[in-house]
Write a protein that holds these residues in place. Sequence first.
Motif, PDB file in Angstrom:
ATOM      1  N   ALA A 192      26.033 -12.033  50.491  1.00 32.38           N
ATOM      2  CA  ALA A 192      27.074 -12.590  51.354  1.00 32.38           C
ATOM      3  C   ALA A 192      28.444 -12.486  50.695  1.00 32.38           C
ATOM      4  O   ALA A 192      29.443 -12.128  51.353  1.00 32.38           O
ATOM      5  CB  ALA A 192      26.754 -14.044  51.685  1.00 32.38           C
ATOM      6  N   LEU A 193      28.505 -12.780  49.395  1.00 28.87           N
ATOM      7  CA  LEU A 193      29.782 -12.682  48.674  1.00 28.87           C
ATOM      8  C   LEU A 193      30.274 -11.240  48.651  1.00 28.87           C
ATOM      9  O   LEU A 193      31.454 -10.974  48.954  1.00 28.87           O
ATOM     10  CB  LEU A 193      29.625 -13.206  47.246  1.00 28.87           C
ATOM     11  N   ASN A 194      29.401 -10.320  48.291  1.00 26.75           N
ATOM     12  CA  ASN A 194      29.808  -8.911  48.233  1.00 26.75           C
ATOM     13  C   ASN A 194      30.247  -8.396  49.601  1.00 26.75           C
ATOM     14  O   ASN A 194      31.211  -7.618  49.713  1.00 26.75           O
ATOM     15  CB  ASN A 194      28.664  -8.053  47.694  1.00 26.75           C
ATOM     16  N   SER A 195      29.548  -8.836  50.645  1.00 19.20           N
ATOM     17  CA  SER A 195      29.904  -8.392  51.987  1.00 19.20           C
ATOM     18  C   SER A 195      31.282  -8.923  52.392  1.00 19.20           C
ATOM     19  O   SER A 195      32.083  -8.200  52.993  1.00 19.20           O
ATOM     20  CB  SER A 195      28.853  -8.865  52.988  1.00 19.20           C
ATOM     21  N   GLU A 196      31.584 -10.175  52.023  1.00 19.42           N
ATOM     22  CA  GLU A 196      32.884 -10.737  52.374  1.00 19.42           C
ATOM     23  C   GLU A 196      34.005 -10.046  51.604  1.00 19.42           C
ATOM     24  O   GLU A 196      35.073  -9.756  52.162  1.00 19.42           O
ATOM     25  CB  GLU A 196      32.895 -12.239  52.094  1.00 19.42           C
ATOM     26  N   LEU A 197      33.763  -9.756  50.321  1.00 23.63           N
ATOM     27  CA  LEU A 197      34.759  -9.024  49.539  1.00 23.63           C
ATOM     28  C   LEU A 197      34.958  -7.614  50.093  1.00 23.63           C
ATOM     29  O   LEU A 197      36.092  -7.109  50.154  1.00 23.63           O
ATOM     30  CB  LEU A 197      34.332  -8.961  48.069  1.00 23.63           C
ATOM     31  N   ASN A 198      33.859  -6.984  50.501  1.00 24.59           N
ATOM     32  CA  ASN A 198      33.955  -5.627  51.059  1.00 24.59           C
ATOM     33  C   ASN A 198      34.675  -5.617  52.401  1.00 24.59           C
ATOM     34  O   ASN A 198      35.388  -4.662  52.729  1.00 24.59           O
ATOM     35  CB  ASN A 198      32.557  -5.032  51.229  1.00 24.59           C
ATOM     36  N   LEU A 199      34.494  -6.686  53.191  1.00 28.97           N
ATOM     37  CA  LEU A 199      35.184  -6.771  54.476  1.00 28.97           C
ATOM     38  C   LEU A 199      36.699  -6.856  54.264  1.00 28.97           C
ATOM     39  O   LEU A 199      37.473  -6.222  54.991  1.00 28.97           O
ATOM     40  CB  LEU A 199      34.690  -7.983  55.263  1.00 28.97           C
ATOM     41  N   ILE A 200      37.109  -7.621  53.266  1.00 26.75           N
ATOM     42  CA  ILE A 200      38.538  -7.711  52.945  1.00 26.75           C
ATOM     43  C   ILE A 200      39.062  -6.354  52.489  1.00 26.75           C
ATOM     44  O   ILE A 200      40.142  -5.919  52.901  1.00 26.75           O
ATOM     45  CB  ILE A 200      38.776  -8.793  51.869  1.00 26.75           C
ATOM     46  N   ASP A 201      38.281  -5.682  51.638  1.00 23.17           N
ATOM     47  CA  ASP A 201      38.677  -4.346  51.178  1.00 23.17           C
ATOM     48  C   ASP A 201      38.735  -3.370  52.340  1.00 23.17           C
ATOM     49  O   ASP A 201      39.617  -2.503  52.394  1.00 23.17           O
ATOM     50  CB  ASP A 201      37.689  -3.861  50.118  1.00 23.17           C
ATOM     51  N   ASN A 202      37.802  -3.534  53.274  1.00 21.61           N
ATOM     52  CA  ASN A 202      37.778  -2.698  54.477  1.00 21.61           C
ATOM     53  C   ASN A 202      39.065  -2.887  55.291  1.00 21.61           C
ATOM     54  O   ASN A 202      39.667  -1.915  55.779  1.00 21.61           O
ATOM     55  CB  ASN A 202      36.562  -3.082  55.316  1.00 21.61           C
ATOM     56  N   LYS A 203      39.512  -4.145  55.407  1.00 23.95           N
ATOM     57  CA  LYS A 203      40.737  -4.441  56.146  1.00 23.95           C
ATOM     58  C   LYS A 203      41.942  -3.803  55.460  1.00 23.95           C
ATOM     59  O   LYS A 203      42.821  -3.221  56.119  1.00 23.95           O
ATOM     60  CB  LYS A 203      40.923  -5.956  56.234  1.00 23.95           C
ATOM     61  N   TYR A 204      41.969  -3.907  54.120  1.00 25.31           N
ATOM     62  CA  TYR A 204      43.063  -3.268  53.377  1.00 25.31           C
ATOM     63  C   TYR A 204      43.054  -1.761  53.592  1.00 25.31           C
ATOM     64  O   TYR A 204      44.111  -1.148  53.804  1.00 25.31           O
ATOM     65  CB  TYR A 204      42.947  -3.583  51.884  1.00 25.31           C
ATOM     66  N   ARG A 205      41.900  -1.148  53.518  1.00 21.66           N
ATOM     67  CA  ARG A 205      41.812   0.306  53.669  1.00 21.66           C
ATOM     68  C   ARG A 205      42.240   0.751  55.076  1.00 21.66           C
ATOM     69  O   ARG A 205      42.781   1.846  55.245  1.00 21.66           O
ATOM     70  CB  ARG A 205      40.393   0.785  53.365  1.00 21.66           C
TER      71      ARG A 205
END
Length: 466
Positions: free
Chosen positions: A436-449
């Motif tokens: 869950a933590l990794n997915s939330e961090l990846n979602l933020i990174d996805n938004k930045y990208r």
Amino acid sequence: MKKNSYKIILLLVMAVLLQSCFSAKTYHREELATENLFRATQVSTDSSSIADLPLSQLFTDPILQKHIDRAIQQNLDLQIALQNIAAAEATMRQGRVGYLPSLSLSADHTHQQLSRNSQFGALLQDRSTDQFQFAGNLSWEADVWGKIRSNKRATEADYLESVFSKHAIQTRIVADVASSYFQLLALDAQLRVADSTLANRRSSIETIQALKDAGSANEVGVKQTEAQLYATQLIIEDIKANIVFVENAISILLGESPRSIERGKLEDQTIAADIEIGLPATLLSRRPDVIAAEYALISNFEYTNVARSNFYPSLRITATGGFQSIDIQNWFDANSLFANVLSGITQPIFNRREIKTRYEIAQANQRRSLIQFQQSLLNAGREVSDALQDYQNETAKMEIRTRQLESLKQAATFSDELLNYGLANYLEVLTAKDQALNSELNLIDNKYRQFNAVVLLYRALGGGWQ
């Protein structure tokens, strides 16, 4: 005197007539294939694109707008580019007055002492002489073969190349500031998630310790939960370090020493503009680096004209006049006036291959600049294709990652409840929370990208300098 005047007039008439034999070629852009310059799922029929938008309309965050304005004013790469423009402008001004004659003034004194044993020294009692001269020297070359005209055009093209090279640097600076700013916002959002997760991990340690005391868990579960907390702390330290690195990079883009950067929040950022890419051919007029590459080609084309004209004869008229006297008291007397006029045509015959070598070098430079122009256009098409694909990819992933995060959060919540009832082991709980933590961090990174892809597309299409 009248006879000499007629000769000069005759030479001038010949110069004008010979200009009809103008040897310099005129630049015409070669046909360039732009139909399939970049890849797109739908072929656009509208020439308008996101690159037409002003900076303030694409980047609506007022803090980001302030940073971009400061970078345009203070960035050191842009300051260097401005000096390159100033140097090219000075050269252009010189090229524009190439048609004018050159005029110089000189004043000199010559003292000569003859040897007693020389041919004239043996005859003269006073073997020393003095001569005083004040003269003006005028020189003019007729632009018979277009050499001066081509040189003028070349210097103008050099100047315009420097101007659009500066614009190309500005598009890069604007994109770098915006991209780094969004990255900073994403790191802040990740840090908030990691800090919140760290608090939950401390609560999990208390929970697993209570379960151990109740006999529902063992020491291994406690240590695994503690290790998970330490892993979260490591993530936080890395994020904090990356925040400092990005702040330092933005500071340099702003032309300032490294410092903390004012910023907003990622949640407040939106993309208000429609993602339109326009027609591929518009890159020839929108991309400043492509425009600069064509001006470099034009410059080398004109310098080839200059080198070719050196094979032909040149017509020069040189005049010298002033006061000349052997007695300083009569230096500026009317009887001291003198004048010389020299006019002639010079045709190079043998000069150790210098003219031919310069011409061959000019031709090679022209061919090289044509290849570089074509290369810049192909690179522009690739950058548009990459940025467009990146945006489409990140946009598609956003929806998937959002659903994934929701599922993982529910799984983490359910695993906690099952652990409390003894229906799940601590490893399942740890795994669910890590995912869950990794997915939330990846979602933020996805938004930045996704934001970054828009920035790159804006730059690739030629936005950011108008």
